[in-house]
Design a protein around this motif. Structure first.
Motif, PDB file in Angstrom:
ATOM      1  N   ILE A   3      -3.461  65.705 -25.493  1.00  0.00           N
ATOM      2  CA  ILE A   3      -2.284  64.943 -25.907  1.00  0.00           C
ATOM      3  C   ILE A   3      -2.364  64.575 -27.385  1.00  0.00           C
ATOM      4  O   ILE A   3      -1.392  64.726 -28.133  1.00  0.00           O
ATOM      5  N   ALA A   4      -3.541  64.102 -27.797  1.00  0.00           N
ATOM      6  CA  ALA A   4      -3.674  63.655 -29.190  1.00  0.00           C
ATOM      7  C   ALA A   4      -5.118  63.797 -29.646  1.00  0.00           C
ATOM      8  O   ALA A   4      -6.050  63.715 -28.841  1.00  0.00           O
ATOM      9  N   LEU A   5      -5.276  63.985 -30.949  1.00  0.00           N
ATOM     10  CA  LEU A   5      -6.588  64.027 -31.582  1.00  0.00           C
ATOM     11  C   LEU A   5      -6.611  62.956 -32.666  1.00  0.00           C
ATOM     12  O   LEU A   5      -5.733  62.919 -33.534  1.00  0.00           O
ATOM     13  N   GLU A   6      -7.597  62.060 -32.598  1.00  0.00           N
ATOM     14  CA  GLU A   6      -7.721  60.973 -33.565  1.00  0.00           C
ATOM     15  C   GLU A   6      -9.007  61.146 -34.370  1.00  0.00           C
ATOM     16  O   GLU A   6     -10.077  61.373 -33.791  1.00  0.00           O
ATOM     17  N   LEU A   7      -8.895  61.033 -35.691  1.00  0.00           N
ATOM     18  CA  LEU A   7     -10.048  61.181 -36.589  1.00  0.00           C
ATOM     19  C   LEU A   7     -10.114  59.990 -37.535  1.00  0.00           C
ATOM     20  O   LEU A   7      -9.082  59.550 -38.063  1.00  0.00           O
ATOM     21  N   ARG A   8     -11.331  59.493 -37.768  1.00  0.00           N
ATOM     22  CA  ARG A   8     -11.537  58.410 -38.732  1.00  0.00           C
ATOM     23  C   ARG A   8     -12.779  58.716 -39.561  1.00  0.00           C
ATOM     24  O   ARG A   8     -13.839  59.007 -39.010  1.00  0.00           O
ATOM     25  N   GLN A  65     -11.942  61.533 -31.581  1.00  0.00           N
ATOM     26  CA  GLN A  65     -11.556  61.220 -30.202  1.00  0.00           C
ATOM     27  C   GLN A  65     -10.371  62.064 -29.763  1.00  0.00           C
ATOM     28  O   GLN A  65      -9.384  62.202 -30.487  1.00  0.00           O
ATOM     29  N   GLY A  66     -10.489  62.617 -28.555  1.00  0.00           N
ATOM     30  CA  GLY A  66      -9.399  63.376 -27.968  1.00  0.00           C
ATOM     31  C   GLY A  66      -8.848  62.643 -26.760  1.00  0.00           C
ATOM     32  O   GLY A  66      -9.602  62.117 -25.946  1.00  0.00           O
ATOM     33  N   ILE A  67      -7.517  62.603 -26.644  1.00  0.00           N
ATOM     34  CA  ILE A  67      -6.839  62.002 -25.500  1.00  0.00           C
ATOM     35  C   ILE A  67      -6.257  63.144 -24.671  1.00  0.00           C
ATOM     36  O   ILE A  67      -5.508  63.985 -25.206  1.00  0.00           O
ATOM     37  N   PHE A  68      -6.573  63.167 -23.383  1.00  0.00           N
ATOM     38  CA  PHE A  68      -6.201  64.302 -22.537  1.00  0.00           C
ATOM     39  C   PHE A  68      -5.300  63.882 -21.378  1.00  0.00           C
ATOM     40  O   PHE A  68      -5.375  62.754 -20.884  1.00  0.00           O
ATOM     41  N   ASP A  69      -4.457  64.798 -20.977  1.00  0.00           N
ATOM     42  CA  ASP A  69      -3.707  64.663 -19.725  1.00  0.00           C
ATOM     43  C   ASP A  69      -4.461  65.464 -18.678  1.00  0.00           C
ATOM     44  O   ASP A  69      -4.284  66.677 -18.539  1.00  0.00           O
TER      45      ASP A  69
END
Length: 538
Positions: A3-8, A65-69
């Motif tokens: 769903i989304a990939l978050e990088l910091r 971080q990856g957000i998955f369905d």
């Protein structure tokens, strides 16, 4: 899907969130803008090795971080720490990198110059081939795997039994000796108490005889014995009792006492008559006591405890003796399972050889369409004697990109771009089980008609999977369901990367830039043509 990939603080990215779409997602942008950074971040979520140099300069840690369905995994993350070890989490819970690789590897497959290494492994190549097995042969493979598990379990049980064989034999000898030792003693409950009393009597036989003899003499045998004196006293009282009632009563009581003394004297006489012990009686009793005491030191404090130990020893002996028959039974079962595995393995080998020919021809044809006109793709299925969890076969992909060159193992001859395109072809033909597929450098060295073919195949694959592709080719990008542009910008004396999802109008402008390097009326018209052609082709 992802769903989304978050990088910091990752590489040149300060903070970024990319919300991906189902279908075909395309990343475009200038060279060096950071498109491959996104792919590298995803690789970390599938267990790739962490490099702390990827932490943005000035930062102490980086987060990916990856957000998955997904019904089981909702999130996966890696944190890189400048002065420590990286950490991994699944659904917020700490896990090992190996566990992250195992779970993340079931969600995302990454194919590129440095990330298609899974395809180079024999296990992955065999798995790809098995995707095309007919249903009956897939059922055989499932049966083989179950049989292999049973076979492995039997071997482990046999190994455990054989490892303790020496100990088992030693234990059998000890228990058999102990059983014989206790049983040969013929123990009876309470016997030890009786023997101790008997030994006491025998040790004091002389004193007993002397004391009994003196008592017997005083009671009935000596000249002035108690019996005679009592008899005389009784006679006197009986005579005077005629004159006084009380004396008559006492005379009767004295008469009873006389009878008791005479009875005791008679018993003492019998006792003395039987008192003479047989020869060595004391030695016999003491030897028996010694035997019992020795057994008590070994097996229990009482005879009853010794007999309980005997019962337990018999039970353990029976179990150990049954082990021998278990060994024979397990050996027979192992032989049966081995024969079954051999038959199933042979059947699977024949099925794989047949499928390998078809798969090789289909991948070769797709390679020709993907800008490798002289390529040959072949699959070697070698049967071995060693059983593995998936059969007897070693499957190896062989590839040759040039005319006149013999196909060699894929790992030795394919470039990063070729690997990506071969992986695309394989996923199209075999229908990957993974929900999200990532392709990097798939357009390396191609253009024109080949690029359009790549785009069409990616679009076809995106009908059943979420696909993310990094590309420089507008012909590929035109097929996207969602297009993202990656840009670099300078802010506060630092270079930052940002990613934006493009609208329909922005896509036309981006494709025009990709076509000519500048946005002109001609390149805009060409961009619109590409989009229309991709839509009509689909």
């Amino acid at each position: 899907m992802l769903i989304a990939l978050e990088l910091r603080n990752f590489a040149i990215i300060e903070e970024l969130r990319i919300e991906l779409a189902p279908g075909l997602n395309v990343l475009t942008g200038e060279t060096g803008a950071g498109k491959s950074i996104v792919v590298g971040a995803l690789a970390l979520l599938t267990g790739d090795r962490a490099d702390h140099r990827l932490i943005r300069r000035g930062g102490t840690s980086a987060l990916i971080q990856g957000i998955f369905d997904h019904p089981v995994i909702e999130s996966a993350s890696r944190r890189l720490v400048a002065n420590g070890r990286s950490t991994a989490r699944l659904n917020g819970e700490l896990v090992t990198v190996g566990e992250l690789a195992s779970q993340g590897g079931q969600l995302v497959a990454i194919h590129g110059q440095h990330t298609s290494q899974t395809l180079l492994g024999a296990g992955e190549q065999r798995r790809q081939l098995d995707q095309l097995l007919p249903t009956k042969d897939r059922n055989k493979l499932a049966t083989y795997r179950e049989t292999f598990k049973a076979y492995t379990k039997v071997i482990e049980e046999l190994s455990a039994l054989n490892q303790t064989a020496r100990e088992r034999v030693r234990k059998l000898d000890i228990l058999a000796f102990q059983q014989d030792e206790i049983e040969s003693a013929g123990l009876k409950p309470g016997e030890d108490v009786e023997l101790q009393e008997r030994a006491l009597n025998l040790r004091n036989a002389e004193k007993i005889a002397q004391g009994t003899g003196k008592a017997l003499g005083l009671l009935i045998e000596s000249e002035d014995n108690a019996s005679a004196l009592l008899a005389e006293a009784t006679r006197h009282l009986a005579e005077t009792g005629r004159y006084h009632k009380t004396l008559a009563v006492l005379a009767e009581e004295l008469k009873e006492a006389l009878a008791s003394v005479e009875a005791i004297g008679s018993e003492l006489g019998s006792f003395l008559g039987n008192l003479e012990p047989e020869a060595d009686a004391l030695d016999t009793v003491e030897r028996r006591i010694s035997t019992i005491e020795r057994l008590k030191q070994k097996y229990g404090d009482t005879i009853e405890a010794i007999l309980v130990y005997l019962a337990e020893a018999k039970e353990e002996l029976a179990e150990l003796e049954n082990t021998e028959s278990s060994l024979a039974s397990l050996e027979a079962h192992r032989s049966q399972l081995r024969n079954r595995l051999a038959k199933l393995g042979e059947d699977l080998h024949k099925a794989r050889v047949s499928v390998a020919v078809d798969l090789g021809e289909r991948i070769t044809e797709l390679c020709h369409q993907l800008g490798m006109p002289k390529a040959r793709f072949m699959i070697d299925v070698a049967m071995r004697e060693e059983f593995t969890p998936s059969g007897l076969d070693q499957v190896r992909f062989h590839f040759s990109a040039n005319l006149g060159e013999n196909p060699e193992p894929l790992s030795a001859v394919a470039s990063g771009g070729e690997l990506s395109r071969i992986m695309l072809a394989l996923n199209v033909v075999t229908d990957s089980e993974l929900p999200t597929l990532v392709f990097d450098e798939i357009d390396s060295g191609i253009g024109g008609t080949t690029a359009k073919t790549v785009g069409k195949l990616l679009k076809k694959l995106a009908e059943t999977h979420q696909v993310l592709v990094v590309t420089h080719l507008p012909q590929v990008a035109a097929f996207a369901d969602a297009q993202f542009r990656v840009d670099k910008e300078e802010k506060g004396g630092r270079t930052l990367t940002r990613v934006s999802r493009l609208s329909s109008e922005q896509r036309e402008i981006e494709l025009a830039r990709m076509l000519s390097g500048n946005v002109t009326e001609a390149s805009m018209n060409h961009a619109r043509e590409l989009l229309a052609d991709a839509q009509s082709t689909h």
